[in-house]
Design a protein around this motif. Structure first.
Motif, short mmCIF file in Angstrom:
data_model
loop_
_atom_site.label_atom_id
_atom_site.label_comp_id
_atom_site.label_asym_id
_atom_site.label_seq_id
_atom_site.Cartn_x
_atom_site.Cartn_y
_atom_site.Cartn_z
N ARG A 59 -54.93 -3.58 -16.89
CA ARG A 59 -53.52 -3.83 -16.62
C ARG A 59 -52.76 -2.55 -16.30
N LEU A 107 -53.53 -18.09 -15.04
CA LEU A 107 -54.85 -17.62 -14.66
C LEU A 107 -55.71 -17.37 -15.89
N ASN A 166 -50.86 -12.98 -15.91
CA ASN A 166 -50.57 -14.36 -15.50
C ASN A 166 -51.24 -15.32 -16.48
N LYS A 226 -51.70 -9.72 -12.04
CA LYS A 226 -52.76 -10.74 -12.10
C LYS A 226 -53.20 -11.00 -13.53
N LEU A 227 -53.39 -9.94 -14.31
CA LEU A 227 -53.95 -10.08 -15.66
C LEU A 227 -52.89 -10.38 -16.71
N LEU A 287 -62.56 -13.70 -8.97
CA LEU A 287 -62.01 -13.08 -10.17
C LEU A 287 -62.84 -13.44 -11.39
N ILE A 331 -56.61 -7.96 -4.55
CA ILE A 331 -56.41 -8.37 -5.95
C ILE A 331 -55.46 -9.55 -6.01
N ARG A 332 -54.42 -9.51 -5.19
CA ARG A 332 -53.40 -10.57 -5.23
C ARG A 332 -53.94 -11.88 -4.68
N ASP A 333 -54.78 -11.83 -3.63
CA ASP A 333 -55.21 -13.04 -2.94
C ASP A 333 -56.64 -13.45 -3.25
N ALA A 346 -50.70 -4.48 -9.13
CA ALA A 346 -51.39 -5.69 -8.69
C ALA A 346 -52.26 -6.26 -9.82
N TRP A 347 -53.02 -5.38 -10.47
CA TRP A 347 -53.86 -5.86 -11.59
C TRP A 347 -52.99 -6.30 -12.76
#
Length: 450
Positions: free
Chosen positions: A35, A50, A47, A44-45, A19, A11-13, A40-41
């Motif tokens: 979320r 992004l 950000n 990411k979500l 995605l 998820i991070r990379d 990790a989610w």
């Protein structure tokens, strides 16, 4: 089975394209719920960089505004109004917002050719001279979409004369005072180049008599969404401009001829060519808050042409040029903004033999390019026709049926869904704040995809 650490690392990379493909298959509701799955989610979500990139990658979806009679009983004045987005790839309609109401407004039943957005009036400010001009009027509730930018919509609704900026994907909203109270016409919504805040650009008109004829003189105003301040900026010109091409004459409302913000350089706000501007493209520099003009494509300019701005995936500007009841459309691309280099991207010839209703129609039908791929939508009294860039009919939507009280209003805006929670939506409005009716309906309807 993958270990938790491996899943978090993926998820991070994960590359952006992965995605994008994954999240593109989910509705905003489920993306927001993700979320809570893991840190990790959530990281990411939440950000915003992004999420902003995902918003720019979203394909534009034209907005269709429907006006339906919600109750067949002649003694119950109940109307249904909704805005839906058209997914050009699947041909499916998705609800953006909708509500049913029985408040009375005056709107023009026959003003469907796009010269003016239906007015919003209440019993205390009814313009009876305007009613005489329009003739027969009907009483219906109405919502007007004034602008669409970055997944946000500027809308006004009801005789309460309330204005909102809403994010249909996250169901966030912020209220705005009614610009018409100060005699202002909304001509654009933009993100300020320096601060990243969203502002509404308006103009006020005054009239002076020149040689026994009334001539408009416009002043321009900026409304800061938060804290809701209004300031007059006059008619500021860029130092590089030598001539006023018609700034004093003003431009059409954003609900009729929407501008587009070019998110490069000065983040300029541009309007499609209009007669009042000598068919030049009016440019508003959102950093310095002044106006200039740029050249349009090398086309023969006519009063009956319809021109619309759009954005290509690479960030270049596009201009759609079409005419009423004419089967040829052009899509131009501004490949070099600094040197004003226009390139003809698509020249589309509609296959009218596939649409015999248009050949037999003596009434107005209006084609327009609505996507960088060359998708064409044709508005007519027989409904809406969707054609590809080769002019072939893909699908037909049956709207504008007077007997059923169901019609579609002219297409003006496109929407790209966004999960970005902009600071203008924070803090959340108090419980005592008047909530728009849009989201109450969406929350209660399980079939709503937004």
């Amino acid at each position: 089975m993958a270990e938790p650490g491996d899943a978090a690392a993926f998820i991070r990379d994960a590359p952006f394209e992965v995605l994008k493909a994954l999240l593109g298959r989910l509705s905003p509701k489920w993306i927001l719920r993700m979320r809570s799955v893991c840190r990790a989610w959530r990281g990411k979500l939440c950000n915003e960089a992004l999420l902003s990139r995902l918003n720019r990658a979203e394909p534009p979806q034209p907005l269709l505004c429907f006006d339906r009679v919600a109750c067949a009983d002649r003694y119950i004045h109940l109307s249904d109004y909704c805005v839906e987005s058209l997914d050009l790839r699947s041909g499916k309609l998705r609800a953006v917002f909708r509500f049913t109401d029985n408040e009375d407004y005056f709107i023009d039943e026959y003003d469907l050719e796009g010269r003016d957005a239906p007015p919003i009036m209440d019993d205390y400010v009814v313009d009876y001279e305007r009613m005489k001009h329009y003739g027969d009027a009907i009483l219906k509730p109405h919502v007007t979409v004034h602008a669409s930018l970055d997944g946000y919509l500027l809308v006004s609704f009801s005789s309460r004369r309330r204005w909102y900026i809403i994010n249909p994907a996250t169901r966030h909203w912020v209220s705005l005072f009614d610009p018409t109270t100060f005699g202002l016409d909304v001509i654009g919504l933009y993100e300020h180049g320096r601060t990243g805040k969203y502002h509404v650009l308006c103009l006020s008109r005054s009239y002076t008599t020149v040689r026994d004829q009334e001539a408009p003189t416009c002043s321009y105003h900026v409304i800061e969404v938060r804290p809701g301040q209004r300031r007059c900026i006059g008619r500021p010109l860029s130092p590089a401009v030598r001539k006023d091409h018609g700034l004093g004459a003003g431009v059409e409302r954003a609900s009729i001829s929407p501008p587009i913000q070019w998110k490069r350089g000065n983040m300029d706000l541009l309007w499609p060519p209009q007669q009042s501007q000598g068919y030049h493209l009016l440019v508003f520099n959102t950093w310095n808050e002044n106006f200039s003009w740029t050249r349009p494509p090398p086309v023969t300019l006519r009063d009956d042409q319809h021109m619309r701005l759009l954005e290509f995936p690479d960030g270049n500007l596009g201009l759609s040029v079409s005419r009423e009841n004419v089967a040829t459309l052009d899509l131009w691309c501004l490949q070099d903004y600094r040197n004003k280099v226009w390139v003809l991207k698509h020249q589309i010839q509609l296959a009218l033999q596939q649409m015999p209703a248009l050949l037999q129609d003596e009434h107005l039908w209006i084609p327009a390019v609505v996507s960088p791929e060359g998708d064409v939508l044709i508005e007519s009294r027989y409904g809406l026709f969707h054609c590809d860039r080769n002019g072939n009919l893909l699908r037909r939507f049956w709207f504008n049926q007077p007997r059923s009280g169901h019609r579609v209003l002219p297409i003006r805006h496109v929407l790209r869904k966004s999960l970005v929670q902009h600071p203008m939506f924070r803090p959340r409005p108090s419980k005592n704040a008047a909530e728009p009716p849009f989201f109450r309906w969406l929350c209660s309807d399980p079939s709503c995809s937004w």
